[in-house]
Scaffold this active site. Structure first.
Site, PDB file in Angstrom:
ATOM      1  N   GLY A  72       4.615  -3.841   5.462  1.00 15.71           N
ATOM      2  CA  GLY A  72       3.966  -3.412   6.597  1.00 15.71           C
ATOM      3  C   GLY A  72       2.528  -4.048   7.164  1.00 15.71           C
ATOM      4  O   GLY A  72       2.142  -4.278   8.102  1.00 15.71           O
ATOM      5  N   ASN A 152      -0.870   8.437   8.456  1.00 13.98           N
ATOM      6  CA  ASN A 152      -0.406   8.149   7.133  1.00 13.98           C
ATOM      7  C   ASN A 152      -1.201   9.368   6.189  1.00 13.98           C
ATOM      8  O   ASN A 152      -0.250   9.730   5.252  1.00 13.98           O
ATOM      9  CB  ASN A 152      -0.510   6.918   6.519  1.00 13.98           C
ATOM     10  CG  ASN A 152      -1.989   6.271   6.676  1.00 13.98           C
ATOM     11  OD1 ASN A 152      -2.396   6.393   7.720  1.00 13.98           O
ATOM     12  ND2 ASN A 152      -2.619   6.271   5.535  1.00 13.98           N
ATOM     13  N   GLN A 180       4.967   4.915   8.570  1.00 10.43           N
ATOM     14  CA  GLN A 180       5.339   6.329   8.033  1.00 10.43           C
ATOM     15  C   GLN A 180       6.434   6.935   9.057  1.00 10.43           C
ATOM     16  O   GLN A 180       6.969   7.807   8.370  1.00 10.43           O
ATOM     17  CB  GLN A 180       4.081   7.138   8.157  1.00 10.43           C
ATOM     18  CG  GLN A 180       2.812   6.700   7.102  1.00 10.43           C
ATOM     19  CD  GLN A 180       3.121   7.003   5.728  1.00 10.43           C
ATOM     20  OE1 GLN A 180       4.210   7.753   5.637  1.00 10.43           O
ATOM     21  NE2 GLN A 180       2.454   6.269   4.949  1.00 10.43           N
ATOM     22  N   SER A 200       7.981  -0.843   6.779  1.00  7.82           N
ATOM     23  CA  SER A 200       8.173  -1.241   5.561  1.00  7.82           C
ATOM     24  C   SER A 200       9.010  -0.631   4.593  1.00  7.82           C
ATOM     25  O   SER A 200       9.385   0.600   4.819  1.00  7.82           O
ATOM     26  CB  SER A 200       6.563  -0.935   4.879  1.00  7.82           C
ATOM     27  OG  SER A 200       6.523  -1.510   3.738  1.00  7.82           O
ATOM     28  N   HIS A 202       9.476   0.311   1.269  1.00 10.96           N
ATOM     29  CA  HIS A 202       9.255   0.978   0.211  1.00 10.96           C
ATOM     30  C   HIS A 202       8.849   2.546   0.620  1.00 10.96           C
ATOM     31  O   HIS A 202       8.754   3.358  -0.120  1.00 10.96           O
ATOM     32  CB  HIS A 202       8.404   0.395  -0.676  1.00 10.96           C
ATOM     33  CG  HIS A 202       6.886   0.485  -0.283  1.00 10.96           C
ATOM     34  ND1 HIS A 202       5.821   1.501  -0.808  1.00 10.96           N
ATOM     35  CD2 HIS A 202       6.197  -0.087   0.549  1.00 10.96           C
ATOM     36  CE1 HIS A 202       4.826   1.286  -0.254  1.00 10.96           C
ATOM     37  NE2 HIS A 202       4.855   0.111   0.573  1.00 10.96           N
ATOM     38  N   THR A 238      11.059 -19.037   2.354  1.00 10.50           N
ATOM     39  CA  THR A 238      12.327 -18.784   2.105  1.00 10.50           C
ATOM     40  C   THR A 238      12.618 -17.391   1.924  1.00 10.50           C
ATOM     41  O   THR A 238      12.014 -16.306   1.477  1.00 10.50           O
ATOM     42  CB  THR A 238      12.839 -19.122   0.652  1.00 10.50           C
ATOM     43  OG1 THR A 238      12.432 -20.739   0.347  1.00 10.50           O
ATOM     44  CG2 THR A 238      13.935 -19.057   0.169  1.00 10.50           C
ATOM     45  N   CYS A 326     -12.474   7.843  -3.435  1.00  9.12           N
ATOM     46  CA  CYS A 326     -13.198   7.430  -4.770  1.00  9.12           C
ATOM     47  C   CYS A 326     -12.401   6.499  -5.415  1.00  9.12           C
ATOM     48  O   CYS A 326     -12.879   5.755  -6.148  1.00  9.12           O
ATOM     49  CB  CYS A 326     -13.368   8.712  -5.357  1.00  9.12           C
ATOM     50  SG  CYS A 326     -14.627   9.852  -4.509  1.00  9.12           S
TER      51      CYS A 326
END
Length: 393
Positions: A72, A152, A180, A200, A202, A238, A326
């Site tokens: 993404g 997200n 998302q 994306s 995953h 490729t 953080c």
């Protein structure tokens, strides 16, 4: 192994066994380079074509409008940078929002350093951008509007159809980061007047390192990665055969289960939200209560530091994420939470829980029971909370 409850599916998802099974032959048996002319390798061209057709079918797009990328982030970078360069003669003004993923925000900053102007639109307290604000921001030199389909962090689903209609009426390119949202909620690129869309693998139980950019036919977008003639001369390198096959299988499975999965996740999400709101005082649900992704629950807890919550949840085998940045080396809270108007001290005490297809009611109960204990423990150590309680008496 200790109990594991994974509630960070917005960060990444488990690759499904069916996806892994579909990918394996392309590592060891059908490993030919699709750009080669001999039959053993050239057969993979047809395999890639089938995956494009699967993805295009879910979006209501044409298969030759799907271009595979490494994920993404690359798709967002490609959409913004290449289209900005291609349409620079028309103008150098871009419109986006303050709550975009950093793959869009940092790319906009990159373009600003190269002479482009970017308008960052405000959102309301629920994270919604006003379509009228989009239209009011349009100038004669506006060449691109980029608004994410769903946020997200807080899960808010934006009014993409209305924004797309505005963009089309003004003859401006419209890009949406749908990382998302794709295969989580229905998306039709024609109905929404979307010119470019990023996704994306995953995020939907597919492999990492693979994604795609939908580019509507007729959009003059240049190559982003230069080299060979792959992806119809628009994206060199490729082809990632195992990744492409895995993405296609993941999309096929996600599309087939989308409605049932969304209904289940929405029920569990609402149950999670209800328990937290009723059993943990001084908390706030972040994001729109109705216009939100089925699996997203984001809360801010007053008198709490998000990182402490994450560490204590981890000890109990619960994986979630914080509204605080953080862990990335920054002391600043989430830009999204600040954009919806939360003060720093409350934004720092935020927790995002994103459900998956395997999440159960028992998982939710264990999580809320654990969270109640954790919040109570952390607040007991807070002098600010102690002062607050004294003032309440």
């Amino acid at each position: 192994m200790k109990k594991l409850i994974y509630l960070d599916n917005a960060a990444t998802t488990k690759t499904s066994p069916e996806v892994v099974e579909a990918m394996l032959p392309y590592f060891t048996e059908h490993y030919g380079n699709p750009s080669s002319v001999y039959g053993f390798a050239a057969a993979n061209k047809e395999v890639i074509k089938r995956q494009r057709e699967i993805i295009a079918g879910v979006l209501g797009a044409k298969s030759n409008e799907i271009y595979f990328t490494a994920g993404g982030t690359e798709a967002d970078n490609w959409a913004l940078i290449a289209s900005a360069e291609a349409y620079a003669a028309k103008g150098k003004h871009i419109i986006t929002t303050k709550i975009e993923h950093h793959a869009v925000l940092h790319t906009c900053e990159y373009l600003q350093k190269r002479g482009y102007e970017v308008t960052y639109l405000d959102v309301d307290e629920n994270g919604l951008v006003d379509p009228k604000a989009v239209e009011d921001a349009i100038r004669p030199d506006t060449i691109l509007i980029s608004v994410m389909f769903a946020n997200n962090e807080i899960g808010t689903v934006e009014p993409i159809s209305e924004i797309g209609k505005i963009a089309r009426a003004h003859g401006i390119l419209f890009h949406t980061d749908a990382v998302q949202a794709f295969a989580q909620i229905p998306i039709n690129v024609d109905e929404c007047n979307i010119d470019m869309l990023s996704a994306s693998g995953h995020k939907l139980n597919g492999p990492k390192g693979i994604g795609f950019l939908y580019i509507r036919k007729g959009v003059k977008i240049r190559s982003f990665i230069h080299g060979g003639a792959q992806e119809r001369k628009r994206r060199a390198g490729t082809e990632n055969m195992p990744g492409i096959v895995g993405l296609g299988k993941a999309v096929e499975l996600a599309a087939a289960s989308m409605q049932e999965r969304a209904e289940k996740e929405t029920r569990l999400r609402d149950y999670l939200i209800s328990r937290i709101e009723n059993e943990i005082p001084y908390c706030r649900l972040n994001g729109d209560r109705v216009k939100r992704l089925p699996n997203n629950a984001n809360f801010s807890f007053r008198f709490i530091e998000g990182e402490s919550m994450l560490i204590k949840l981890d000890f109990k085998g619960i994986c979630a994420s914080s509204g605080s940045a953080c862990t990335s080396g920054s002391l600043d809270p989430s830009h999204v939470l600040l954009a919806i108007g939360l003060p720093h001290e409350i934004a720092h005490g935020s927790l995002r829980m994103t459900l998956g297809s395997d999440t159960t009611k028992e998982d939710i109960d264990y999580t809320v029971d654990s969270l109640k204990e954790i919040v109570k423990e952390i607040r007991a150590l807070s002098p600010l909370y102690e002062d607050f309680l004294k003032k309440q008496k």
